[in-house]
Design a protein around this motif. Sequence first.
Motif, mmCIF file in Angstrom:
data_model
loop_
_atom_site.group_PDB
_atom_site.id
_atom_site.type_symbol
_atom_site.label_atom_id
_atom_site.label_comp_id
_atom_site.label_asym_id
_atom_site.label_seq_id
_atom_site.Cartn_x
_atom_site.Cartn_y
_atom_site.Cartn_z
ATOM 1 N N PRO A 31 6.956 30.790 -31.434
ATOM 2 C CA PRO A 31 6.570 30.948 -30.029
ATOM 3 C C PRO A 31 6.175 32.381 -29.681
ATOM 4 O O PRO A 31 5.225 32.601 -28.918
ATOM 5 C CB PRO A 31 7.837 30.516 -29.281
ATOM 6 C CG PRO A 31 8.465 29.500 -30.182
ATOM 7 C CD PRO A 31 8.220 30.030 -31.573
ATOM 8 N N LYS A 32 6.867 33.351 -30.245
ATOM 9 C CA LYS A 32 6.543 34.755 -29.958
ATOM 10 C C LYS A 32 5.144 35.112 -30.444
ATOM 11 O O LYS A 32 4.387 35.808 -29.761
ATOM 12 C CB LYS A 32 7.587 35.669 -30.594
ATOM 13 C CG LYS A 32 8.923 35.678 -29.868
ATOM 14 C CD LYS A 32 9.856 36.723 -30.471
ATOM 15 C CE LYS A 32 11.185 36.773 -29.712
ATOM 16 N NZ LYS A 32 12.102 37.786 -30.275
ATOM 17 N N GLU A 35 2.540 33.463 -28.059
ATOM 18 C CA GLU A 35 2.437 34.162 -26.779
ATOM 19 C C GLU A 35 1.778 35.522 -26.939
ATOM 20 O O GLU A 35 1.032 35.967 -26.056
ATOM 21 C CB GLU A 35 3.824 34.294 -26.149
ATOM 22 C CG GLU A 35 4.402 32.951 -25.698
ATOM 23 C CD GLU A 35 5.728 33.100 -24.956
ATOM 24 O OE1 GLU A 35 5.757 33.874 -23.986
ATOM 25 O OE2 GLU A 35 6.711 32.449 -25.356
ATOM 26 N N PHE A 39 -1.547 32.661 -25.857
ATOM 27 C CA PHE A 39 -1.282 31.249 -25.575
ATOM 28 C C PHE A 39 -0.207 31.120 -24.500
ATOM 29 O O PHE A 39 0.747 31.892 -24.471
ATOM 30 C CB PHE A 39 -0.839 30.524 -26.844
ATOM 31 C CG PHE A 39 -1.953 30.267 -27.825
ATOM 32 C CD1 PHE A 39 -2.590 29.041 -27.867
ATOM 33 C CD2 PHE A 39 -2.366 31.257 -28.707
ATOM 34 C CE1 PHE A 39 -3.614 28.793 -28.765
ATOM 35 C CE2 PHE A 39 -3.392 31.023 -29.612
ATOM 36 C CZ PHE A 39 -4.014 29.785 -29.644
ATOM 37 N N VAL A 40 -0.389 30.121 -23.633
ATOM 38 C CA VAL A 40 0.528 29.934 -22.510
ATOM 39 C C VAL A 40 1.486 28.775 -22.812
ATOM 40 O O VAL A 40 1.028 27.640 -23.025
ATOM 41 C CB VAL A 40 -0.243 29.637 -21.206
ATOM 42 C CG1 VAL A 40 0.725 29.462 -20.038
ATOM 43 C CG2 VAL A 40 -1.245 30.745 -20.921
ATOM 44 N N PRO A 41 2.799 29.010 -22.846
ATOM 45 C CA PRO A 41 3.752 27.925 -23.145
ATOM 46 C C PRO A 41 3.828 26.912 -22.011
ATOM 47 O O PRO A 41 3.927 27.281 -20.848
ATOM 48 C CB PRO A 41 5.077 28.663 -23.337
ATOM 49 C CG PRO A 41 4.928 29.924 -22.551
ATOM 50 C CD PRO A 41 3.475 30.305 -22.654
ATOM 51 N N PRO A 47 7.800 23.359 -28.499
ATOM 52 C CA PRO A 47 6.790 24.390 -28.218
ATOM 53 C C PRO A 47 5.351 23.870 -28.227
ATOM 54 O O PRO A 47 4.784 23.566 -29.273
ATOM 55 C CB PRO A 47 7.014 25.402 -29.347
ATOM 56 C CG PRO A 47 8.408 25.181 -29.801
ATOM 57 C CD PRO A 47 8.635 23.713 -29.653
ATOM 58 N N PHE A 49 1.512 24.903 -26.388
ATOM 59 C CA PHE A 49 0.869 26.023 -25.718
ATOM 60 C C PHE A 49 -0.560 25.656 -25.338
ATOM 61 O O PHE A 49 -1.192 24.827 -25.995
ATOM 62 C CB PHE A 49 0.835 27.242 -26.642
ATOM 63 C CG PHE A 49 2.192 27.683 -27.116
ATOM 64 C CD1 PHE A 49 2.869 28.718 -26.482
ATOM 65 C CD2 PHE A 49 2.806 27.051 -28.193
ATOM 66 C CE1 PHE A 49 4.130 29.116 -26.917
ATOM 67 C CE2 PHE A 49 4.062 27.445 -28.629
ATOM 68 C CZ PHE A 49 4.719 28.472 -27.991
#
Length: 399
Positions: A31-32, A35, A39-41, A47, A49
Amino acid sequence: MKTFLVGGAVRDKLLGYPSSEKDWVVVGATPKIMEAQGFVPVGKDFPVFLHPQTREEYALARTERKTGHGYAGFTFYCAEDITLEDDLRRRDLTINAIAEDAQGNIIDPYNGRRDLEQKILRHVSPAFAEDPVRILRIARFAARYHHLGFRIAEETLALMRSMVVSGEADHLVAERVWKETQRALGETSADVFIRVLRDCGALARILPELDRLFEMPVQDAHQPAADLGSLALLSLQQASQLSPDPLIRFATLLHALNDGLPPHLDNNTSAIHALCERIAAPKEYRELAVLVAEFHVHCHCAQTLEPEMVLTLLLRTDAFRRPQRFENFLLCCESIARSHDRALAHYLPADFLREALQACLAIDLKAIAAQGLTGKAFGDELDQQRLTHIQQLRKPETH
């Protein structure tokens, strides 16, 4: 970090079938990392995005483990060491477990391409049985691709039946049932969705009111089907030919629930209300289904009804204030009529009722008000003029 196009977009591309959906799987990311690249979660359970430019969905490759009943009874594991094959293994059908890389190469670890060529809907692994929504999805895919000759693999159908027997299908939530049902009603062969659910036993659990119709014989020997359930599916087929709208198809299908009632229960639409409540059908779907169930017979014989009944029909269907819903009602009634008479060239009752509505709408309301009439007196005069206009439309041979 590698990105792959997966699921419906690849499947339909290989089929040469139109598709608007694009789903992406990302392997080797966290996820890190996503982002950090903009990319928008958006995922609540795992997860997912949105791409910063295209807004398409990108999901991290994941595995899942069954921890409870139903669609939500899973825990998910996402990490950089999850492979593309790991992610594809958890998918429902082999034809949905095909991926394409950035260079256009096809990755097909579970022989989905072979099943596409042989036109078979086959589950990827025994884990299919862990999610009851897949019963609905397979029935929907069967409805989508039936006209291309697709069939459900016998072992997959057997697995679906075992899910019903084990009680897994009883854990379907209303929102998911409605979502899949609505989508299925928009498919090319919507009636196949109902047939598949009945074949695996799920219809009796999900839509028992419809399922019971197949046990009710049609009394008229001239009808094109032996039972009310089959007759309902014939009307759904006709609705599918007349309109792509799931709303029209849903209301047409459910009309038979009223036909299956004993004579003293005519116009009792409790079965329709119960079904719509159970699957969380939207209000507009329920309202149209009830109107069609109550008044389709009146619509069929509109030209021979007394003017008072024609006006009642216009008022009860709210034709004056909701003309589009009235048109939807007429389309449903035409679908039902065509299911009884395949040779029907033109549905004349709809023309007559449209003429009656337009004649009533042409009445000069200001002229009535100019007579000093208000309240009930105004309404009585308006209704009397409406009846006069409807009477004038009546053909001599219908008297």
